[in-house]
Design a protein around this motif. Structure first.
Motif, PDB file in Angstrom:
ATOM      1  N   ILE A  52       0.861  -1.190   0.000  1.00  0.00           N
ATOM      2  CA  ILE A  52       0.000   0.000   0.000  1.00  0.00           C
ATOM      3  C   ILE A  52       0.892   1.233   0.000  1.00  0.00           C
ATOM      4  N   ARG A  53       0.635   2.127  -0.952  1.00  0.00           N
ATOM      5  CA  ARG A  53       1.331   3.405  -0.966  1.00  0.00           C
ATOM      6  C   ARG A  53       0.298   4.495  -1.166  1.00  0.00           C
ATOM      7  N   LEU A  54       0.147   5.320  -0.174  1.00  0.00           N
ATOM      8  CA  LEU A  54      -0.847   6.389  -0.207  1.00  0.00           C
ATOM      9  C   LEU A  54      -0.202   7.639  -0.792  1.00  0.00           C
TER      10      LEU A  54
ATOM     11  N   ALA B 255       1.182  10.825   1.707  1.00  0.00           N
ATOM     12  CA  ALA B 255       0.294  11.961   1.462  1.00  0.00           C
ATOM     13  C   ALA B 255      -0.321  12.400   2.783  1.00  0.00           C
ATOM     14  N   PRO B 256      -0.658  13.679   2.931  1.00  0.00           N
ATOM     15  CA  PRO B 256      -1.215  14.177   4.199  1.00  0.00           C
ATOM     16  C   PRO B 256      -2.523  13.494   4.573  1.00  0.00           C
ATOM     17  N   VAL B 257      -2.725  13.301   5.865  1.00  0.00           N
ATOM     18  CA  VAL B 257      -3.955  12.721   6.401  1.00  0.00           C
ATOM     19  C   VAL B 257      -4.571  13.747   7.346  1.00  0.00           C
ATOM     20  N   ALA B 258      -5.820  14.119   7.071  1.00  0.00           N
ATOM     21  CA  ALA B 258      -6.471  15.171   7.853  1.00  0.00           C
ATOM     22  C   ALA B 258      -6.949  14.680   9.218  1.00  0.00           C
TER      23      ALA B 258
ATOM     24  N   ARG C 146       6.001   2.994   6.737  1.00  0.00           N
ATOM     25  CA  ARG C 146       6.616   4.310   6.646  1.00  0.00           C
ATOM     26  C   ARG C 146       5.536   5.388   6.676  1.00  0.00           C
ATOM     27  N   VAL C 147       5.746   6.404   7.491  1.00  0.00           N
ATOM     28  CA  VAL C 147       4.873   7.575   7.507  1.00  0.00           C
ATOM     29  C   VAL C 147       5.763   8.771   7.214  1.00  0.00           C
ATOM     30  N   THR C 148       5.639   9.308   6.003  1.00  0.00           N
ATOM     31  CA  THR C 148       6.507  10.410   5.579  1.00  0.00           C
ATOM     32  C   THR C 148       5.752  11.720   5.423  1.00  0.00           C
ATOM     33  N   ALA C 149       4.426  11.705   5.505  1.00  0.00           N
ATOM     34  CA  ALA C 149       3.606  12.902   5.300  1.00  0.00           C
ATOM     35  C   ALA C 149       2.963  13.331   6.613  1.00  0.00           C
ATOM     36  N   PRO C 150       2.477  14.579   6.692  1.00  0.00           N
ATOM     37  CA  PRO C 150       1.870  15.071   7.939  1.00  0.00           C
ATOM     38  C   PRO C 150       0.591  14.324   8.305  1.00  0.00           C
TER      39      PRO C 150
END
Length: 374
Positions: A31-33, A52-55, A66-70
Motif C-alpha cells: 500500500i502506498r498512499l 500523502a497528508p492525512v487530515a 513508513r509515515v513520511t507525510a503530515p
C-alpha cells in the motif's frame, strides 16, 4: 501525567467502530498512499507507506511501515520495521522491532521497540514514554521523559525530568536535562563533561527492570492484539472468521488440538535442529510457533465478538467496524488477564490453545475442500 495519551488509546480501542465509520480503509500486500486523505485512515498490509497528508487519525500496521507525510490527528502504528518521518499533530503510539522517529510530535509519544531511535531532528512537544532493548534519545522533549531498556543512550535535550530504568545508561556530550535525572539500575550513572543537568541527580539501585505485568503494559498488549487482529482479518478474512464461528460449537476439540500443537511442536523442533539440513526449517517453524500464541488469542477474541453479534444483532451480515469494536473490547479484556496472578496466565494459555486449535482445524478442512473468501 500521561493521562491524555492513555485515555485516547483506550477510547480508540473500545470505540473504534463509530470513530472509524467514515475512515478510508486501505488493505493489500503493498500500500502506498499518494493522494491526500480528508478523514481518518486505517491501513494494513505487508508494506505500507503513507506519503500523502492525512487530515484525521492514522491507524496502520505492516511489516514495513513508513509515515513520511503530515498527520493532523493521532497516530497508532505497529510494524516490524517502522519509520515515522512525517509530523504528527496529535499523540503518537507506536510499536515495532526496529522503530525510528525523526519528525515532530505535537502531543505525547508512547513508543515500544527492540531497537528504538529518536533522531536528532525529532521534537516531542509533550511527554515521552519509551521502552526497548536499546533506546537512543537524540532529539528534543519538551515534557518529561521515561526511558526503559537494557541500554539507554541520551544525547538529546529534555526540558522536564528524565527517569531512566536500565542496566546501562550512557550520557554523551551534548545531552541536556533541565529538570531532575533519576536512574534506576545496578550502577550509579556518571555525568561526564559536556552534559548538563539542571536539577538533582539521583540513583536507585535496581538489579534489573521490573518485568511484572502493569496496567500500562496491558494497554500496550491490547493495542498490539488489536492491530494484529485488524491485519489478520483483512489479509485472511475467510479462515479467521470461519475459525471464530466454529469455535463455540466444538470448544473441547479445539482446546485439545491446540494444546497438542503447543506441546508437541517443541519436540519436533528439537528433532529438526539436530541435523544441519533441518536447522533452517527448524528456525522457520520456531518463528511460526511463537507467532501461533498471539494468533490463537486473536482468533478467540474474534469468536467472542461473533458470539456477541449473534446474541444481540442476529445473523445478518454487518460492516467491519462493529465487529472490530467488539473485538477491541475482547482484546482489552484478554490483555488484562495477566494482572490476575497465576489464574490470569492460565486462562490466557487456554485462550491461545483453543484459538490455535480452531484455526488449525479450519486450515486442515480448507486444504481438503478449498477456502471460500468472505
Amino acid at each position: 501525567m500521561f493521562a491524555r495519551i492513555l485515555i485516547q488509546a483506550a477510547l480508540l480501542l473500545t470505540l473504534c467502530g463509530p470513530a472509524w465509520a467514515g475512515a478510508e480503509l486501505q488493505t493489500g500486500a503493498e500500500i502506498r498512499l499518494i493522494a491526500p486523505v480528508t478523514d481518518d485512515l486505517v491501513a494494513a498490509g505487508r508494506s505500507v507507506s503513507v506519503d500523502a497528508p492525512v487530515a484525521g487519525d492514522v491507524v496502520a500496521a505492516g511489516l514495513d511501515l513508513r509515515v513520511t507525510a503530515p498527520v493532523s490527528g493521532d497516530a497508532l502504528l505497529a510494524g516490524f520495521d517502522l519509520a515515522v518521518k512525517g509530523p504528527v499533530e496529535g499523540d503518537l503510539a507506536a510499536m515495532a522491532f526496529d522503530l525510528s522517529v525523526t519528525s515532530d510530535v505535537a502531543g505525547d509519544a508512547l513508543l515500544n521497540a527492540a531497537e528504538l531511535t529518536i533522531g536528532p531532528t525529532a521534537h516531542i512537544a509533550g511527554d515521552l514514554i519509551a521502552n526497548g532493548t536499546e533506546v537512543t534519545l537524540s532529539g528534543w522533549v519538551d515534557g518529561d521523559a521515561h526511558l526503559t531498556g537494557d541500554r539507554v543512550i541520551v544525547t538529546g535535550r529534555v526540558a522536564g525530568d528524565l527517569e531512566v530504568t536500565s542496566g546501562m545508561l550512557e550520557l554523551r556530550p551534548g545531552a541536556a536535562i533541565e529538570g531532575d535525572l533519576r536512574h534506576n539500575g545496578p550502577m550509579a550513572v556518571e555525568v561526564p563533561a559536556g552534559v548538563e543537568v539542571g536539577g538533582t541527580v539521583r540513583h536507585h539501585y535496581q538489579s534489573a527492570p521490573d518485568e511484572g505485568p502493569t496496567i500500562l503494559g496491558s494497554l500496550g498488549k491490547a493495542l498490539a492484539l488489536f492491530l494484529l487482529g485488524v491485519g489478520l482479518l483483512w489479509l485472511l478474512p475467510g479462515p479467521v472468521l470461519r475459525a471464530a464461528d466454529a469455535m463455540p460449537r466444538h470448544p473441547l476439540r479445539h482446546l485439545l488440538l491446540g494444546a497438542a500443537i503447543l506441546l508437541l511442536s517443541p519436540l519436533l523442533l528439537g528433532l529438526l535442529m539436530v541435523s544441519v539440513i533441518g536447522i533452517p526449517l527448524g528456525v522457520l517453524m520456531l518463528g511460526l510457533w511463537l507467532l501461533a500464541l498471539p494468533v490463537g488469542i486473536v482468533i478467540t477474541g474474534f469468536a467472542l465478538a461473533v458470539k456477541i453479534r449473534r446474541r444481540h444483532m442476529g445473523m445478518e451480515r454487518e460492516t467491519a467496524a462493529p465487529l472490530l469494536r467488539r473485538y477491541a473490547l475482547a482484546a482489552l479484556i484478554m490483555a488484562a488477564l495477566p494482572l490476575v496472578p497465576v489464574a490470569g496466565l492460565c486462562a490466557l494459555t487456554l485462550i491461545a490453545a483453543i484459538g490455535i486449535g480452531a484455526l488449525a482445524e479450519n486450515l486442515r478442512h480448507g486444504r481438503r475442500g478449498g477456502l471460500a473468501v468472505g
